[in-house]
Motif scaffolding. Structure first.
Motif, PDB file in Angstrom:
ATOM      1  N   PHE A   1      37.004  33.935  30.368  1.00 11.62           N
ATOM      2  CA  PHE A   1      37.813  34.405  31.506  1.00 11.62           C
ATOM      3  C   PHE A   1      38.712  35.552  31.054  1.00 11.62           C
ATOM      4  O   PHE A   1      39.449  35.426  30.076  1.00 11.62           O
ATOM      5  CB  PHE A   1      38.679  33.266  32.054  1.00 11.62           C
ATOM      6  CG  PHE A   1      39.470  33.647  33.280  1.00 11.62           C
ATOM      7  CD1 PHE A   1      38.872  33.633  34.527  1.00 11.62           C
ATOM      8  CD2 PHE A   1      40.799  34.021  33.179  1.00 11.62           C
ATOM      9  CE1 PHE A   1      39.585  33.995  35.656  1.00 11.62           C
ATOM     10  CE2 PHE A   1      41.525  34.376  34.298  1.00 11.62           C
ATOM     11  CZ  PHE A   1      40.913  34.362  35.552  1.00 11.62           C
TER      12      PHE A   1
ATOM     13  N   LEU B   1      48.130  33.561  35.971  1.00 11.46           N
ATOM     14  CA  LEU B   1      46.738  33.669  36.416  1.00 11.46           C
ATOM     15  C   LEU B   1      45.781  33.504  35.239  1.00 11.46           C
ATOM     16  O   LEU B   1      44.778  32.779  35.322  1.00 11.46           O
ATOM     17  CB  LEU B   1      46.531  35.026  37.087  1.00 11.46           C
ATOM     18  CG  LEU B   1      45.152  35.307  37.724  1.00 11.46           C
ATOM     19  CD1 LEU B   1      45.326  36.224  38.933  1.00 11.46           C
ATOM     20  CD2 LEU B   1      44.212  35.983  36.740  1.00 11.46           C
TER      21      LEU B   1
ATOM     22  N   GLY C   1      43.035  30.423  34.576  1.00  9.30           N
ATOM     23  CA  GLY C   1      41.622  30.697  34.341  1.00  9.30           C
ATOM     24  C   GLY C   1      41.142  30.228  32.995  1.00  9.30           C
ATOM     25  O   GLY C   1      40.045  29.659  32.869  1.00  9.30           O
TER      26      GLY C   1
ATOM     27  N   TYR D   1      40.063  26.652  35.161  1.00  4.73           N
ATOM     28  CA  TYR D   1      40.094  26.714  36.620  1.00  4.73           C
ATOM     29  C   TYR D   1      39.974  28.167  37.098  1.00  4.73           C
ATOM     30  O   TYR D   1      40.869  28.709  37.750  1.00  4.73           O
ATOM     31  CB  TYR D   1      41.390  26.096  37.157  1.00  4.73           C
ATOM     32  CG  TYR D   1      41.609  24.666  36.709  1.00  4.73           C
ATOM     33  CD1 TYR D   1      40.997  23.613  37.394  1.00  4.73           C
ATOM     34  CD2 TYR D   1      42.403  24.382  35.603  1.00  4.73           C
ATOM     35  CE1 TYR D   1      41.198  22.308  36.978  1.00  4.73           C
ATOM     36  CE2 TYR D   1      42.604  23.074  35.180  1.00  4.73           C
ATOM     37  CZ  TYR D   1      41.999  22.045  35.877  1.00  4.73           C
ATOM     38  OH  TYR D   1      42.197  20.751  35.468  1.00  4.73           O
ATOM     39  N   PRO D   2      38.873  28.836  36.774  1.00 11.08           N
ATOM     40  CA  PRO D   2      38.742  30.252  37.135  1.00 11.08           C
ATOM     41  C   PRO D   2      38.701  30.499  38.638  1.00 11.08           C
ATOM     42  O   PRO D   2      39.219  31.505  39.117  1.00 11.08           O
ATOM     43  CB  PRO D   2      37.422  30.662  36.465  1.00 11.08           C
ATOM     44  CG  PRO D   2      36.664  29.377  36.291  1.00 11.08           C
ATOM     45  CD  PRO D   2      37.690  28.334  36.048  1.00 11.08           C
ATOM     46  N   GLU D   3      38.083  29.579  39.392  1.00  5.76           N
ATOM     47  CA  GLU D   3      38.004  29.775  40.842  1.00  5.76           C
ATOM     48  C   GLU D   3      39.389  29.722  41.470  1.00  5.76           C
ATOM     49  O   GLU D   3      39.713  30.503  42.382  1.00  5.76           O
ATOM     50  CB  GLU D   3      37.093  28.718  41.465  1.00  5.76           C
ATOM     51  CG  GLU D   3      35.628  28.871  41.081  1.00  5.76           C
ATOM     52  CD  GLU D   3      34.759  27.860  41.785  1.00  5.76           C
ATOM     53  OE1 GLU D   3      35.307  27.031  42.551  1.00  5.76           O
ATOM     54  OE2 GLU D   3      33.531  27.879  41.588  1.00  5.76           O
TER      55      GLU D   3
ATOM     56  N   ALA E   1      42.138  30.489  39.933  1.00  8.72           N
ATOM     57  CA  ALA E   1      42.874  31.670  39.481  1.00  8.72           C
ATOM     58  C   ALA E   1      42.555  32.890  40.322  1.00  8.72           C
ATOM     59  O   ALA E   1      43.446  33.603  40.790  1.00  8.72           O
ATOM     60  CB  ALA E   1      42.561  31.942  38.007  1.00  8.72           C
ATOM     61  N   VAL E   2      41.259  33.154  40.512  1.00 12.40           N
ATOM     62  CA  VAL E   2      40.867  34.372  41.243  1.00 12.40           C
ATOM     63  C   VAL E   2      40.852  34.155  42.749  1.00 12.40           C
ATOM     64  O   VAL E   2      40.743  35.116  43.512  1.00 12.40           O
ATOM     65  CB  VAL E   2      39.486  34.865  40.775  1.00 12.40           C
ATOM     66  CG1 VAL E   2      39.500  35.182  39.306  1.00 12.40           C
ATOM     67  CG2 VAL E   2      38.402  33.834  41.089  1.00 12.40           C
TER      68      VAL E   2
ATOM     69  N   HIS F   1      45.423  34.275  42.910  1.00 11.01           N
ATOM     70  CA  HIS F   1      45.383  35.727  42.868  1.00 11.01           C
ATOM     71  C   HIS F   1      45.620  36.328  44.251  1.00 11.01           C
ATOM     72  O   HIS F   1      46.261  37.375  44.381  1.00 11.01           O
ATOM     73  CB  HIS F   1      44.034  36.201  42.321  1.00 11.01           C
ATOM     74  CG  HIS F   1      43.922  37.682  42.233  1.00 11.01           C
ATOM     75  ND1 HIS F   1      43.359  38.448  43.233  1.00 11.01           N
ATOM     76  CD2 HIS F   1      44.310  38.552  41.267  1.00 11.01           C
ATOM     77  CE1 HIS F   1      43.401  39.729  42.886  1.00 11.01           C
ATOM     78  NE2 HIS F   1      43.967  39.818  41.701  1.00 11.01           N
TER      79      HIS F   1
END
Length: 535
Positions: free
Chosen positions: A219, A278, A282, A286-288, A290-291, A295
């Motif tokens: 990430f 952020l 990520g 938990y990238p989804e 974050a973005v 975000h």
């Protein structure tokens, strides 16, 4: 005495009621956001058009900006707000209605699926629109009964409309200043600060100072573009400028100018915090989240906090306040009814014009096709304020007509190319196309000139003239007018000409006539040549 005791025991606690309303609304929005972002196997950009996804996200961002400005209004006008909410919580039925709206808004989560494409947009809107209307309507009814809302809007409707309009325009302002995101100094400072902050907390990062990319193999984010922080700095600067102009009589200058560097520094610092958090979200798996949710909304939440903080700080720090002189006692007359309020008549039609455009962009892949619905809404709000509008000084003379002809000829003479010149009416044909053309002509040649000139030249320029002088006010107003048009240079020239025409006799009707003639020339040319994209 018994009656009084019973009354006191039954009377709700207003603060607790307002807290309950706020928590209910925030919880409902959080549930909706989490369900659609993380509880449904559906990715907006992979199924719906980019314009629809941007529009939906823009509506949410506009809500945050509106919240910031409504908070400002509550702080600056506490007495009207206290009168409005004095009966908050008397009935719990509106909360049940709001809960029902939440359930309706969540229905599309049962049928949205990856790969479904655009076929489910109509069904989704069929539940989203009434669901959100029920949710917001129930919360508002819990805060105050209809009778109090009616009195409040009669007194403050123009101000509320202006606040909502400014909130709706805030995402567009952010888009307009995107060319500034390439400033190397700001992005470089942000990149270095984020890297040092995460290094301090023990995160092993991969950094690319040239491309300003930071993160891990799994990430990473780029700090060279939207994350640079210039968007928030610019918005805080604009907000501070508006605040200083509106309350110049209460603030001590030049001390009050210290708000600029303080606001800019806080905005830059919070942006560093935002990017750091952020990245942590990520990198922790938990990238989804974050973005997605973080975000999309964290920046606007921080802008809201900064805006409210600026107002509270400036009005509570004695060193920034001008000493109060003797207060004169005057008798205040009751405000006129809403439909006869001259300020509301100048602001609310433009608010409807902007909001219908926003929703058309948000919920239609072909916004031009639904323009007739916008015409109906614009005509309805102008009809509502017809009594106030009829009070203007109307008249037709040669100069406005000639000015309109010149602007119209200029507009069609300057070459204008777009990437997608397809007609706005998409696949309409036959009687549907004829009806669309008629309503498009009515909106372009009659309704839009009245709405835009009443707001920009009559209301906004009139307010700014007292503070800035007539010529500077005309340039500021023309600049804002140009910001709403893709062809901003031509629109800037047109705005200045309309201001000049209005100032010659002091009649906004002259500017309306010039604007209407110009739009008639443009529409006639577009219709004759099939270049509807030039309107």
């Amino acid at each position: 005495m018994p009656a009084d005791t019973t009354f006191d025991r039954r009377r709700p606690n207003v603060r607790l009621a307002l807290l309950l309303a706020g928590v209910s609304l925030i919880s409902a929005l959080a549930i909706i956001s989490m369900v659609y972002k993380h509880g449904v196997d559906f990715t907006c950009h992979e199924n719906w058009s980019a314009a629809v996804c941007r529009g939906v996200n823009g509506v949410l961002l506009a809500l945050y900006a509106c919240a910031a400005l409504l908070g400002l209004f509550t702080i600056l006008s506490p007495d009207p707000v206290r009168r409005l909410v004095s009966d908050a919580g008397w009935s719990r039925v509106p909360l049940a209605f709001a809960f029902a709206g939440l359930l309706v808004a969540l229905v599309p989560a049962t049928f949205l699926a990856e790969g479904s494409g655009t076929t489910q947009i109509p069904q989704t809107l069929l539940f989203w629109l009434p669901g959100f209307a029920m949710l917001l309507g129930g919360i508002l009814a819990f805060v105050a009964p209809l009778s109090r809302w009616r009195g409040f809007l009669s007194e403050r409707g123009g101000q509320i409309a202006a606040i909502l309009l400014a909130g709706a325009a805030a995402p567009q302002i952010a888009m307009l200043i995107r060319p500034l995101w390439g400033l190397e100094a700001i992005s470089g400072f942000t990149f270095t600060a984020v890297a040092r902050a995460l290094d301090f907390f023990g995160y092993a990062l991969e950094t690319d100072p040239v491309r300003r990319v930071i993160g891990t193999e799994e990430f990473k984010v780029s700090v060279a573009s939207v994350c640079s922080g210039i968007e928030g700095i610019a918005l805080v600067t604009v907000f501070t400028t508006i605040f200083l102009i509106l309350f110049r009589n209460e603030l001590r200058f030049p001390r009050a100018l210290l708000i600029y560097p303080v606001g800019i520094c806080i905005s830059a610092a919070l942006n560093i915090v935002r990017i750091s958090v952020l990245l942590v979200i990520g990198m922790e798996g938990y990238p989804e989240l974050a973005v997605g949710a973080f975000h999309s909304h964290a920046g606007w939440l921080m802008f809201t906090l900064i805006s409210v903080g600026i107002v509270l700080g400036a009005r509570r720090i004695p060193a920034l306040q001008r000493p109060l002189g003797p207060v004169a006692t005057t008798s205040l007359s009751a405000p006129p009814p809403l439909r006869e309020d001259p300020n509301a008549a100048r602001i609310m039609p433009f608010a409807v014009f902007m909001f219908t455009g926003l929703f058309a962009q948000a919920f239609s892949q072909t916004p031009g096709v639904v323009y007739p619905l916008r015409v109906v809404a614009m005509a309805a709000v102008l009809l509502y304020f017809a009594r106030a509008i009829r009070g203007l000084k109307w008249g037709v003379s040669v100069e406005p007509v000639m000015a309109g002809l010149a602007i119209g000829i200029m507009w069609v003479s300057v070459p204008y190319h777009v990437a997608d010149p397809s007609p706005a009416y998409a696949g309409l044909a036959g009687a549907w196309l004829v009806g669309w053309m008629i309503l498009r002509a009515i909106g372009t040649m009659l309704l839009v000139p009245v709405i835009e000139e009443l707001f920009f030249r009559d209301y906004l320029e009139g307010k700014l003239t007292g503070a800035l002088g007539p010529w500077f006010a005309a340039f500021v107003t023309a600049g804002l007018f140009a910001a709403l048009h893709d062809r901003w240079m031509e629109a800037l020239v047109a705005g200045l000409v309309f201001s000049w025409i209005m100032q010659r006799r002091g009649r906004v009707s002259d500017a309306i006539v010039a604007h209407a003639v110009a739009n008639a020339i443009v529409f006639a040319y577009a219709f004759a040549t099939g270049q509807m994209h030039i309107i």
